[in-house]
Motif scaffolding. Structure first.
Motif, mmCIF file in Angstrom:
data_model
loop_
_atom_site.group_PDB
_atom_site.id
_atom_site.type_symbol
_atom_site.label_atom_id
_atom_site.label_comp_id
_atom_site.label_asym_id
_atom_site.label_seq_id
_atom_site.Cartn_x
_atom_site.Cartn_y
_atom_site.Cartn_z
ATOM 1 N N PHE A 32 -13.073 -49.092 113.762
ATOM 2 C CA PHE A 32 -11.899 -49.947 113.581
ATOM 3 C C PHE A 32 -11.616 -50.150 112.089
ATOM 4 O O PHE A 32 -10.490 -49.997 111.623
ATOM 5 N N LYS A 33 -12.647 -50.480 111.334
ATOM 6 C CA LYS A 33 -12.480 -50.711 109.902
ATOM 7 C C LYS A 33 -12.005 -49.438 109.207
ATOM 8 O O LYS A 33 -11.050 -49.467 108.433
ATOM 9 N N GLN A 34 -12.652 -48.330 109.497
ATOM 10 C CA GLN A 34 -12.276 -47.047 108.883
ATOM 11 C C GLN A 34 -10.836 -46.675 109.223
ATOM 12 O O GLN A 34 -10.092 -46.170 108.390
ATOM 13 N N THR A 35 -10.414 -46.941 110.445
ATOM 14 C CA THR A 35 -9.072 -46.578 110.913
ATOM 15 C C THR A 35 -7.994 -47.439 110.261
ATOM 16 O O THR A 35 -6.939 -46.937 109.886
ATOM 17 N N THR A 36 -8.239 -48.729 110.131
ATOM 18 C CA THR A 36 -7.181 -49.663 109.716
ATOM 19 C C THR A 36 -7.189 -50.020 108.235
ATOM 20 O O THR A 36 -6.210 -50.566 107.735
ATOM 21 N N LEU A 37 -8.261 -49.737 107.524
ATOM 22 C CA LEU A 37 -8.383 -50.152 106.127
ATOM 23 C C LEU A 37 -7.219 -49.627 105.294
ATOM 24 O O LEU A 37 -6.847 -48.463 105.381
ATOM 25 N N GLY A 38 -6.628 -50.504 104.505
ATOM 26 C CA GLY A 38 -5.520 -50.138 103.628
ATOM 27 C C GLY A 38 -4.158 -50.200 104.281
ATOM 28 O O GLY A 38 -3.150 -49.981 103.617
ATOM 29 N N CYS A 39 -4.105 -50.510 105.572
ATOM 30 C CA CYS A 39 -2.833 -50.572 106.298
ATOM 31 C C CYS A 39 -2.605 -51.995 106.814
ATOM 32 O O CYS A 39 -3.562 -52.720 107.089
ATOM 33 N N PRO A 40 -1.353 -52.387 106.999
ATOM 34 C CA PRO A 40 -1.100 -53.690 107.620
ATOM 35 C C PRO A 40 -1.610 -53.712 109.060
ATOM 36 O O PRO A 40 -1.516 -52.714 109.782
ATOM 37 N N VAL A 41 -2.180 -54.854 109.435
ATOM 38 C CA VAL A 41 -2.589 -55.078 110.823
ATOM 39 C C VAL A 41 -1.772 -56.243 111.355
ATOM 40 O O VAL A 41 -1.611 -57.261 110.691
ATOM 41 N N LEU A 42 -1.238 -56.073 112.541
ATOM 42 C CA LEU A 42 -0.369 -57.058 113.170
ATOM 43 C C LEU A 42 -1.089 -57.576 114.402
ATOM 44 O O LEU A 42 -1.599 -56.782 115.208
ATOM 45 N N GLU A 49 -7.250 -66.147 115.120
ATOM 46 C CA GLU A 49 -8.184 -67.275 115.171
ATOM 47 C C GLU A 49 -9.546 -66.874 115.719
ATOM 48 O O GLU A 49 -10.560 -67.473 115.361
ATOM 49 N N SER A 50 -9.603 -65.840 116.545
ATOM 50 C CA SER A 50 -10.906 -65.368 117.026
ATOM 51 C C SER A 50 -11.679 -64.684 115.900
ATOM 52 O O SER A 50 -12.902 -64.759 115.856
ATOM 53 N N ILE A 51 -10.962 -64.043 114.978
ATOM 54 C CA ILE A 51 -11.596 -63.420 113.809
ATOM 55 C C ILE A 51 -11.904 -64.502 112.772
ATOM 56 O O ILE A 51 -12.929 -64.459 112.092
ATOM 57 N N ASN A 52 -10.984 -65.475 112.637
ATOM 58 C CA ASN A 52 -11.109 -66.665 111.808
ATOM 59 C C ASN A 52 -11.133 -66.391 110.298
ATOM 60 O O ASN A 52 -11.649 -67.185 109.528
ATOM 61 N N ARG A 53 -10.613 -65.250 109.889
ATOM 62 C CA ARG A 53 -10.475 -64.925 108.473
ATOM 63 C C ARG A 53 -9.591 -63.694 108.367
ATOM 64 O O ARG A 53 -9.490 -62.915 109.323
ATOM 65 N N PRO A 54 -8.944 -63.497 107.223
ATOM 66 C CA PRO A 54 -8.175 -62.267 107.086
ATOM 67 C C PRO A 54 -9.115 -61.063 106.966
ATOM 68 O O PRO A 54 -10.178 -61.158 106.344
ATOM 69 N N LEU A 55 -8.729 -59.966 107.581
ATOM 70 C CA LEU A 55 -9.513 -58.744 107.442
ATOM 71 C C LEU A 55 -9.305 -58.210 106.030
ATOM 72 O O LEU A 55 -8.170 -58.023 105.595
ATOM 73 N N PRO A 56 -10.381 -57.976 105.289
ATOM 74 C CA PRO A 56 -10.234 -57.557 103.900
ATOM 75 C C PRO A 56 -9.614 -56.165 103.768
ATOM 76 O O PRO A 56 -9.780 -55.310 104.634
ATOM 77 N N GLY A 57 -8.891 -55.987 102.665
ATOM 78 C CA GLY A 57 -8.292 -54.685 102.369
ATOM 79 C C GLY A 57 -7.112 -54.345 103.245
ATOM 80 O O GLY A 57 -6.722 -53.188 103.342
ATOM 81 N N ARG A 58 -6.541 -55.357 103.898
ATOM 82 C CA ARG A 58 -5.403 -55.153 104.787
ATOM 83 C C ARG A 58 -4.462 -56.346 104.703
ATOM 84 O O ARG A 58 -4.915 -57.479 104.558
ATOM 85 N N LEU A 59 -3.178 -56.094 104.815
ATOM 86 C CA LEU A 59 -2.202 -57.160 104.989
ATOM 87 C C LEU A 59 -2.315 -57.600 106.438
ATOM 88 O O LEU A 59 -2.177 -56.788 107.352
ATOM 89 N N ASN A 60 -2.626 -58.873 106.674
ATOM 90 C CA ASN A 60 -2.823 -59.421 108.007
ATOM 91 C C ASN A 60 -1.563 -60.172 108.417
ATOM 92 O O ASN A 60 -1.270 -61.228 107.853
ATOM 93 N N VAL A 61 -0.818 -59.640 109.375
ATOM 94 C CA VAL A 61 0.408 -60.279 109.829
ATOM 95 C C VAL A 61 0.133 -60.920 111.188
ATOM 96 O O VAL A 61 -0.277 -60.237 112.132
ATOM 97 N N VAL A 62 0.356 -62.233 111.258
ATOM 98 C CA VAL A 62 0.065 -63.005 112.461
ATOM 99 C C VAL A 62 1.381 -63.400 113.115
ATOM 100 O O VAL A 62 2.251 -63.985 112.479
ATOM 101 N N LEU A 63 1.528 -63.063 114.398
ATOM 102 C CA LEU A 63 2.692 -63.495 115.158
ATOM 103 C C LEU A 63 2.398 -64.852 115.774
ATOM 104 O O LEU A 63 1.400 -65.017 116.482
#
Length: 190
Positions: A32-42, A49-63
């Motif tokens: 998952f990290k290798q696949t999404t790193l450097g890309c926005p995650v929506l 809230e289950s992760i409870n922090r922004p994923l590093p190295g990615r723009l974290n967009v929360v709906l």
């Protein structure tokens, strides 16, 4: 812009229980990290809230429909800065949190990015599939049933074709196998 769903799915369709994963699979977390790193995650608010922090190295967009929503502060108590739609977004792989109230606005807002990953939960996956917004499915297919309260939605397998599969057999520590599978949307030429 390519829109991809990333999910780990049990044999019986389960993807979560009590806002967490029902299995321990370090290989999937690394994938998952290798696949999404450097890309926005929506993601939906509950997923964030289950992760409870922004994923590093990615723009974290929360709906979230709650325009006053604020994420939990950092471990040191510092409030987290949130960029709200339609404020211009940073480029690259800056660790940031942004919010939008609906999927079409979020995708329009993210249109300048080459790749976007939808990372959950069930409602987001269902909306994206029903509205035919998904170009690719990047799935970890777990060959074991699990108990849970969140399922991956039914999807039209005729709209997608398998383009890659990496098989991971069962081990002495993990009695079930899993595959990393990539499905691309079939171009109908319409």
């Amino acid at each position: 812009m390519k829109v991809s769903i990333v999910a780990a799915i049990a044999k019986n369709g389960i993807i979560g229980i009590d806002n967490r994963l029902p299995w321990h699979l370090p290989e999937d977390l690394a994938f998952f990290k290798q696949t999404t790193l450097g890309c926005p995650v929506l993601m939906g608010r509950k997923t964030y809230e289950s992760i409870n922090r922004p994923l590093p190295g990615r723009l974290n967009v929360v709906l979230t429909s709650n325009t006053d929503w604020q994420p939990a502060p950092a471990k040191d108590g510092t409030p987290r800065n949130v960029i709200a739609y339609p404020t211009p977004l940073p480029s690259g792989s800056t660790t940031q949190i942004a919010t939008a109230t609906n999927l079409p606005n979020a995708l329009q807002w993210l249109a300048r990015f080459e790749q976007i990953f939808l990372i959950g939960g069930s409602n987001l996956y269902q909306q994206a599939l029903e509205q035919n917004l998904v170009d690719e499915l990047v799935l970890t297919e777990i060959h074991q049933n699990f108990d849970g309260d969140a399922s991956f939605p039914q999807w039209d397998r005729e709209r997608f074709t398998e383009v890659d599969r990496i098989t991971n057999p069962a081990t002495s520590e993990r009695t079930w196998a899993f595959d990393f599978v990539k499905y691309a949307q079939v171009n109908t030429g319409l």
